[in-house]
Design an enzyme around this catalytic site. Structure first.
Site, PDB file in Angstrom:
ATOM      1  CE  LYS A   1     -14.511  -6.840   1.704  1.00 31.82           C
ATOM      2  NZ  LYS A   1     -13.265  -6.372   1.066  1.00 31.82           N
TER       3      LYS A   1
ATOM      4  NE  ARG B   1      -2.692  -7.310  -4.908  1.00 32.49           N
ATOM      5  CZ  ARG B   1      -3.571  -7.597  -3.964  1.00 32.49           C
ATOM      6  NH1 ARG B   1      -3.155  -7.882  -2.743  1.00 32.49           N
ATOM      7  NH2 ARG B   1      -4.862  -7.616  -4.217  1.00 32.49           N
TER       8      ARG B   1
ATOM      9  CG  HIS C   1      -1.910  -0.981   1.407  1.00 31.20           C
ATOM     10  ND1 HIS C   1      -2.077  -1.703   2.562  1.00 31.20           N
ATOM     11  CD2 HIS C   1      -2.870  -1.413   0.548  1.00 31.20           C
ATOM     12  CE1 HIS C   1      -3.100  -2.536   2.433  1.00 31.20           C
ATOM     13  NE2 HIS C   1      -3.590  -2.384   1.211  1.00 31.20           N
TER      14      HIS C   1
ATOM     15  CB  SER D   1      -4.699  -6.499   4.420  1.00 31.78           C
ATOM     16  OG  SER D   1      -4.218  -5.232   4.058  1.00 31.78           O
TER      17      SER D   1
HETATM   18  O1  PNS Z   1      -8.949  -2.613   0.245  1.00 30.78           O
HETATM   19  P1  PNS Z   1     -10.263  -2.956  -0.402  1.00 30.78           P
HETATM   20  O2  PNS Z   1     -11.119  -3.817   0.513  1.00 30.78           O
HETATM   21  O3  PNS Z   1     -10.114  -3.516  -1.765  1.00 30.78           O
HETATM   22  O4  PNS Z   1     -10.995  -1.527  -0.530  1.00 30.78           O
HETATM   23  C1  PNS Z   1     -12.245  -1.487  -1.137  1.00 30.78           C
HETATM   24  C2  PNS Z   1     -12.787  -0.050  -1.229  1.00 30.78           C
HETATM   25  C3  PNS Z   1     -13.021   0.543   0.143  1.00 30.78           C
HETATM   26  C4  PNS Z   1     -11.828   0.815  -2.007  1.00 30.78           C
HETATM   27  C5  PNS Z   1     -14.092  -0.252  -2.028  1.00 30.78           C
HETATM   28  O5  PNS Z   1     -14.863  -1.226  -1.419  1.00 30.78           O
HETATM   29  C6  PNS Z   1     -14.886   1.019  -2.180  1.00 30.78           C
HETATM   30  O6  PNS Z   1     -14.573   1.843  -2.999  1.00 30.78           O
HETATM   31  N1  PNS Z   1     -15.966   1.112  -1.365  1.00 30.78           N
HETATM   32  C7  PNS Z   1     -16.842   2.235  -1.366  1.00 30.78           C
HETATM   33  C8  PNS Z   1     -18.210   1.859  -1.916  1.00 30.78           C
HETATM   34  C9  PNS Z   1     -18.286   2.127  -3.410  1.00 30.78           C
HETATM   35  O7  PNS Z   1     -17.999   3.199  -3.889  1.00 30.78           O
HETATM   36  N2  PNS Z   1     -18.715   1.069  -4.127  1.00 30.78           N
HETATM   37  C10 PNS Z   1     -18.843   1.121  -5.553  1.00 30.78           C
HETATM   38  C11 PNS Z   1     -17.558   0.719  -6.253  1.00 30.78           C
HETATM   39  S1  PNS Z   1     -17.699   0.849  -7.986  1.00 30.78           S
END
Ligand code: PNS
Length: 164
Positions: free
Chosen positions: A41, A90, A17, A127
């Site tokens: 989650k 990645r 990150h 993570s």
């Molecule tokens: O580290 P992660 O779990 O991959 O992070 C995911 C995150 C928080 C970036 C993603 O779930 C997110 O953008 N959530 C906000 C909700 C949202 O905008 N959803 C629509 C995505 S197109």
């Protein structure tokens, strides 16, 4: 001011990150590391702990700050004048997962996504893997900042003490 966001769960933050955040800080005037709070989650660390670990880990960059967000990322971007979402890739699996989200976010508000290839030395890191290896007693010191390792070790010990 070109402001970008590096969104994620950061449960917990690891060197992969931070590599992406540091490189984004060179590309943009300001970078906000945005910690998503997704109630569905289950997390090892609460939002405040994840924010605190990130604040410490990002202290070296003057143009990086940390914030939390709920709801849609695009809403956060619109409300905070964010011009781009930066995501690390990645490998092909990440691309498959991220591309529809990039298109959706762009369709919603026009915000663009910039993909940064993760450095090879961190390309296997997640993570989830860090937590799993640490939970079974493996050494994750090379993969996370020292304060994160401390919190991770303490949290896992607490969980073991409570039989979780
Ligand atoms: O580290 P992660 O779990 O991959 O992070 C995911 C995150 C928080 C970036 C993603 O779930 C997110 O953008 N959530 C906000 C909700 C949202 O905008 N959803 C629509 C995505 S197109």
């Amino acid at each position: 001011m070109r402001r970008a966001v590096c969104p994620g769960s950061f449960d917990p933050v690891h060197h992969g990150h931070l590599d992406v955040v540091g490189r984004a800080s060179v590309l943009f005037d300001e970078v906000v590391v945005a910690v998503g709070v997704n109630a569905s989650k289950s997390r090892l660390f609460g939002p405040e702990e994840r924010l605190a670990m990130l604040e410490e880990a990002c202290a070296e960059w003057d143009n990086v700050r940390v914030d939390g967000f709920t709801g849609l990322l695009t809403t956060y971007c619109a409300e905070n004048d964010v011009r781009a979402i930066v995501k690390g890739l990645r490998g092909a699996g990440d691309f498959e997962y991220e591309l529809p989200m990039a298109h959706m976010n762009s369709s919603l508000t026009g915000v663009d996504t910039v993909f940064v290839p993760t450095r090879p030395e961190w390309s296997f890191l997640s993570s989830s893997l860090v937590k799993e290896v640490a939970a079974f007693g493996g050494d994750v010191a090379p993969f996370v900042p020292a304060p994160v390792l401390e919190r991770l070790t303490a949290r896992l010990a607490e969980r073991r003490a409570h039989g979780a």
